[in-house]
Design an enzyme around this catalytic site. Structure first.
Site, PDB file in Angstrom:
ATOM      1  N   SER A  23      78.513  67.652  22.484  1.00  0.00           N
ATOM      2  CA  SER A  23      77.139  67.271  22.163  1.00  0.00           C
ATOM      3  C   SER A  23      76.222  67.465  23.358  1.00  0.00           C
ATOM      4  O   SER A  23      76.646  67.330  24.516  1.00  0.00           O
ATOM      5  CB  SER A  23      77.102  65.800  21.739  1.00  0.00           C
ATOM      6  OG  SER A  23      75.776  65.326  21.633  1.00  0.00           O
ATOM      7  N   TYR A  52      78.266  57.071  23.483  1.00  0.00           N
ATOM      8  CA  TYR A  52      78.586  58.248  22.665  1.00  0.00           C
ATOM      9  C   TYR A  52      78.646  59.501  23.532  1.00  0.00           C
ATOM     10  O   TYR A  52      79.633  60.254  23.489  1.00  0.00           O
ATOM     11  CB  TYR A  52      77.557  58.423  21.548  1.00  0.00           C
ATOM     12  CG  TYR A  52      77.641  59.786  20.904  1.00  0.00           C
ATOM     13  CD1 TYR A  52      78.739  60.132  20.125  1.00  0.00           C
ATOM     14  CD2 TYR A  52      76.634  60.728  21.086  1.00  0.00           C
ATOM     15  CE1 TYR A  52      78.835  61.394  19.550  1.00  0.00           C
ATOM     16  CE2 TYR A  52      76.721  61.983  20.515  1.00  0.00           C
ATOM     17  CZ  TYR A  52      77.819  62.316  19.747  1.00  0.00           C
ATOM     18  OH  TYR A  52      77.907  63.561  19.193  1.00  0.00           O
ATOM     19  N   LYS A  77      81.957  62.074  24.653  1.00  0.00           N
ATOM     20  CA  LYS A  77      81.995  63.528  24.472  1.00  0.00           C
ATOM     21  C   LYS A  77      82.279  64.238  25.802  1.00  0.00           C
ATOM     22  O   LYS A  77      83.031  65.218  25.846  1.00  0.00           O
ATOM     23  CB  LYS A  77      80.683  64.019  23.865  1.00  0.00           C
ATOM     24  CG  LYS A  77      80.516  63.662  22.400  1.00  0.00           C
ATOM     25  CD  LYS A  77      81.609  64.299  21.554  1.00  0.00           C
ATOM     26  CE  LYS A  77      81.446  64.020  20.088  1.00  0.00           C
ATOM     27  NZ  LYS A  77      82.534  64.633  19.272  1.00  0.00           N
TER      28      LYS A  77
END
Length: 317
Positions: A119, A143, A147
């Site tokens: 991402s 988050y 990643k």
């Protein structure tokens, strides 16, 4: 080729599955079905499984052996930024443990090809308008951190036992490649605006005083069909002996402002809705777009669809 797609019943995953099937690959899907839709799978074999579950690595190892899996496209993950801030421990457990179990099973069974769904959240808040893969990553939420750690895990597996990995850093994904594969989650700008229109409410814009041409934030929107095609290009790249890079931005290289997106939605929907402008949200960079030269030059991939195509396909779906 026989390909395992984790998260294959989801929005992006179902597009990847369909393209693989259309070119003749055999597909097996793993999905915990928390956001998946079984009708999207087009006959692909489904194993309902939470990759973070304690028994996952054992089940995966058995699956790799019995199904003779040759490559993996790993999309299954939790991906809501706000939720990751509220539940950081769960995000680490889900996203990192799930990948660890997957890599462990691949190592045990000799499956060496992996395309990893990363991402642009790995970059954090860069102070450059066009972000290249060489920029130092400083994610600002759990988050994005999961990643980035996932990319480290892929790199470590490559050094330790010869994994061939490719990380795809998505920018803002929207649209629909086929009407039955619409984004059913209301988590990103386009579906959020559609939901507001359906409810008879004014879509909200956070900030109109940014240092951009029209004052609203600018982002790089990539069509989900283009993104799915990038996964196939990355998968084929793993067969090459000469692989100079393992991480690629996936975007268009061009930014569209929030107001431009809303104007396009007005044109496509033929609904002249009003806009509710609210103060800026903390943590929103004014401008963020991808430098896509690496993926274009190395994989031969570039986005074919523009903002109008994105909005029109999403609205029709």
């Amino acid at each position: 080729m026989k390909v395992l797609v984790t998260g294959g019943a989801g929005y992006i995953g179902s597009h990847v599955v369909r393209l693989l099937q259309q070119r003749g690959d055999e597909v097996v899907v793993i999905d915990d079905m928390s956001a998946g839709v079984i009708e999207r799978l087009g006959g692909a074999k489904l194993l309902p499984l939470d990759l973070a579950a304690p028994e996952a690595m054992t089940l995966l190892t058995e699956l790799f052996k019995t199904e003779k899996i040759e490559a993996v496209i790993h999309l299954a993950a939790r991906k809501k930024v706000g939720e990751s801030v509220e539940l950081p421990e769960w995000y680490y457990e889900q996203n990192i443990s799930g990948l660890a179990h997957l890599l462990g099973a691949m190592r045990q069974t000799g499956v060496t090809k992996l395309v990893f769904s990363s991402s642009a959240a790995t970059y954090g808040m860069p102070d450059v308008p066009a972000v290249s893969e060489d920029l130092q990553c400083e994610p600002i939420n759990p988050y994005g951190q999961t990643k980035l750690i996932g990319e480290w895990m892929v790199a470590n597996a490559a050094r330790a036992w010869g994994l061939r990995g490719a990380n795809l850093r998505y920018f803002n994904v929207a649209g629909a490649g086929w009407p039955d594969l619409a984004d059913t989650a209301i988590a990103n700008l386009v579906p959020i605006v559609f939901a507001a229109i359906r409810a008879g409410k004014d879509p909200v814009v956070f900030g109109d005083d940014y240092p951009t041409p029209d004052g609203s934030c600018v982002r790089d929107y990539v069509h989900v069909h283009d993104l799915a095609e990038a996964h196939l290009s990355a998968l084929d790249y793993l067969d090459r002996d000469d692989r100079p890079h393992d991480t690629f931005n996936v975007g268009t290289g061009q930014g569209s402002s929030v107001f431009e997106v809303l104007d396009e939605i007005k044109k496509v929907s033929e609904i002249d809705f009003k806009i509710d402008v609210q103060p800026r949200r903390a943590g929103d960079p004014p401008y963020l777009a991808a430098d896509v030269s690496r993926i274009r030059e190395t994989l031969g991939w570039s986005a074919k669809r523009n903002l109008h195509d994105i909005i029109e396909s999403a609205w029709n779906a």
